[in-house]
Scaffold this motif. Structure first.
Motif, PDB file in Angstrom:
ATOM      1  N   VAL A 107      48.602   7.927  23.292  1.00  0.00           N
ATOM      2  CA  VAL A 107      47.921   8.264  24.436  1.00  0.00           C
ATOM      3  C   VAL A 107      46.538   9.011  24.415  1.00  0.00           C
ATOM      4  O   VAL A 107      45.685   8.609  25.049  1.00  0.00           O
ATOM      5  CB  VAL A 107      48.980   8.968  25.360  1.00  0.00           C
ATOM      6  CG1 VAL A 107      48.309   9.452  26.753  1.00  0.00           C
ATOM      7  CG2 VAL A 107      50.234   8.341  25.214  1.00  0.00           C
ATOM      8  N   THR A 154      43.863   4.112  17.383  1.00  0.00           N
ATOM      9  CA  THR A 154      43.803   3.682  18.583  1.00  0.00           C
ATOM     10  C   THR A 154      42.200   3.515  19.249  1.00  0.00           C
ATOM     11  O   THR A 154      41.975   2.777  19.533  1.00  0.00           O
ATOM     12  CB  THR A 154      44.651   4.434  19.812  1.00  0.00           C
ATOM     13  OG1 THR A 154      46.016   4.530  19.287  1.00  0.00           O
ATOM     14  CG2 THR A 154      44.625   3.654  21.141  1.00  0.00           C
ATOM     15  N   LEU A 203      50.406  15.977  23.838  1.00  0.00           N
ATOM     16  CA  LEU A 203      49.937  14.684  24.191  1.00  0.00           C
ATOM     17  C   LEU A 203      50.186  13.767  22.968  1.00  0.00           C
ATOM     18  O   LEU A 203      49.763  14.185  21.861  1.00  0.00           O
ATOM     19  CB  LEU A 203      48.466  14.516  24.665  1.00  0.00           C
ATOM     20  CG  LEU A 203      48.049  13.415  25.401  1.00  0.00           C
ATOM     21  CD1 LEU A 203      48.806  13.259  26.885  1.00  0.00           C
ATOM     22  CD2 LEU A 203      46.583  13.174  25.444  1.00  0.00           C
ATOM     23  N   ILE A 242      44.080   6.297  23.752  1.00  0.00           N
ATOM     24  CA  ILE A 242      43.758   5.386  24.874  1.00  0.00           C
ATOM     25  C   ILE A 242      43.110   6.221  25.845  1.00  0.00           C
ATOM     26  O   ILE A 242      42.115   5.661  26.449  1.00  0.00           O
ATOM     27  CB  ILE A 242      45.033   5.123  25.475  1.00  0.00           C
ATOM     28  CG1 ILE A 242      45.938   4.115  24.661  1.00  0.00           C
ATOM     29  CG2 ILE A 242      44.846   4.328  26.758  1.00  0.00           C
ATOM     30  CD1 ILE A 242      47.482   3.699  24.989  1.00  0.00           C
ATOM     31  N   ALA A 243      43.180   7.604  26.148  1.00  0.00           N
ATOM     32  CA  ALA A 243      42.557   8.524  26.875  1.00  0.00           C
ATOM     33  C   ALA A 243      40.890   8.443  26.739  1.00  0.00           C
ATOM     34  O   ALA A 243      39.935   8.228  27.479  1.00  0.00           O
ATOM     35  CB  ALA A 243      43.004   9.581  27.183  1.00  0.00           C
TER      36      ALA A 243
END
Length: 263
Positions: free
Chosen positions: A101, A209, A97, A104-105
């Motif tokens: 991302v 993030t 991954l 964000i998850a």
């Protein structure tokens, strides 16, 4: 030149190219390091604060990975858990991954409006994003699969007859795991922990993030390097050198446990 010699050359050439591909960037970093200005560059700003935070969070993330990952690896290797292949695939998703991302998850699940984060905030007043514990969560998420894969491989290579013999002698499942299984797979656990620690130490995308880039709170060394690369490239090189030295020191300290039997 004999046919055997030509076949060896065919292997040596790409092997040497691969070695150069891995080593030359490190050589370039060492060659471009401003050695005379290095002490001043490292003393300036929040370099040591970022290093301390990186070491602390990477160690905590490795601890989380050990507590959760060793039992998970045992579950995958020693039990007939339903849909085991699917579970294994889900465990290894963070390996492929993209880190952003992943961040964000994590926000969607553990953020203040997330599936679990909203409940934590309402019921307990616990907020993880953009905090130091959030850094540990992000690093644990990306590091845990490395430990699980390493320990599961060690468990599959271990002789199950030793565990069966312990069960025959009357040991329960916990006693077998604690006194038989763990000592057998200890090198695999050490290797997985080293990989998890190194992965956590170098984590960037998920951290920035999910936890942000706040000096003294969430700014780890990779984030500090990125920031300095835009403001002061010489300082970025100096910080990169520190990360390189720390990584090499860890690998050297774990060499006997990690590469047992390798000469």
């Amino acid at each position: 030149m004999s046919k055997a010699d030509r076949s060896h050359v065919a292997l040596y050439v790409p092997a040497l190219v691969g070695l150069g591909f891995l080593v030359l960037p490190v050589v370039g970093l060492l060659a471009k390091t401003p050695w005379r200005e290095l002490p001043a560059l490292l003393a300036a700003g929040d370099s040591w604060t970022a290093l301390r935070l990186s070491l602390e969070t990477a160690t905590l993330a490795t601890g989380v990975s050990l507590v959760l990952g060793v039992p998970l690896a045992w579950l995958l290797a020693r039990t007939r858990v339903p849909a085991r292949r699917l579970v294994r695939a889900l465990v290894t998703v963070p390996l492929v991954l993209p880190p952003v991302v992943a961040g964000i998850a994590l926000l969607l699940v553990l953020g203040r409006q997330g599936l679990v984060g909203g409940w934590l905030d309402r019921e307990f007043g616990v907020t993880l994003p953009f905090t130091t514990p959030g850094v540990v969560v992000a690093e644990s998420f990306v590091a845990l699969p490395y430990l699980v894969v390493s320990v599961e491989s060690a468990l599959r290579l271990a002789d199950p007859q030793l565990e069966e013999a312990a069960a025959t002698c009357g040991a329960n499942q916990w006693q077998i795991f604690r006194w038989v299984t763990l000592p057998i797979v200890a090198p695999g656990v050490a290797a997985g922990a080293a990989l998890a620690w190194a992965r956590a130490l170098g984590e960037f995308g998920a951290t920035i993030t999910f936890a942000g880039n706040f000096p003294g709170t969430t700014q780890t060394m990779p984030l500090a390097v990125y920031l300095q690369l835009e403001q002061d490239p010489q300082a970025a090189i100096a910080l990169s050198l520190v990360l390189l030295v720390v990584s090499i020191a860890v690998l050297a300290a774990l060499r006997d446990r990690w590469w047992t039997g390798v000469r």
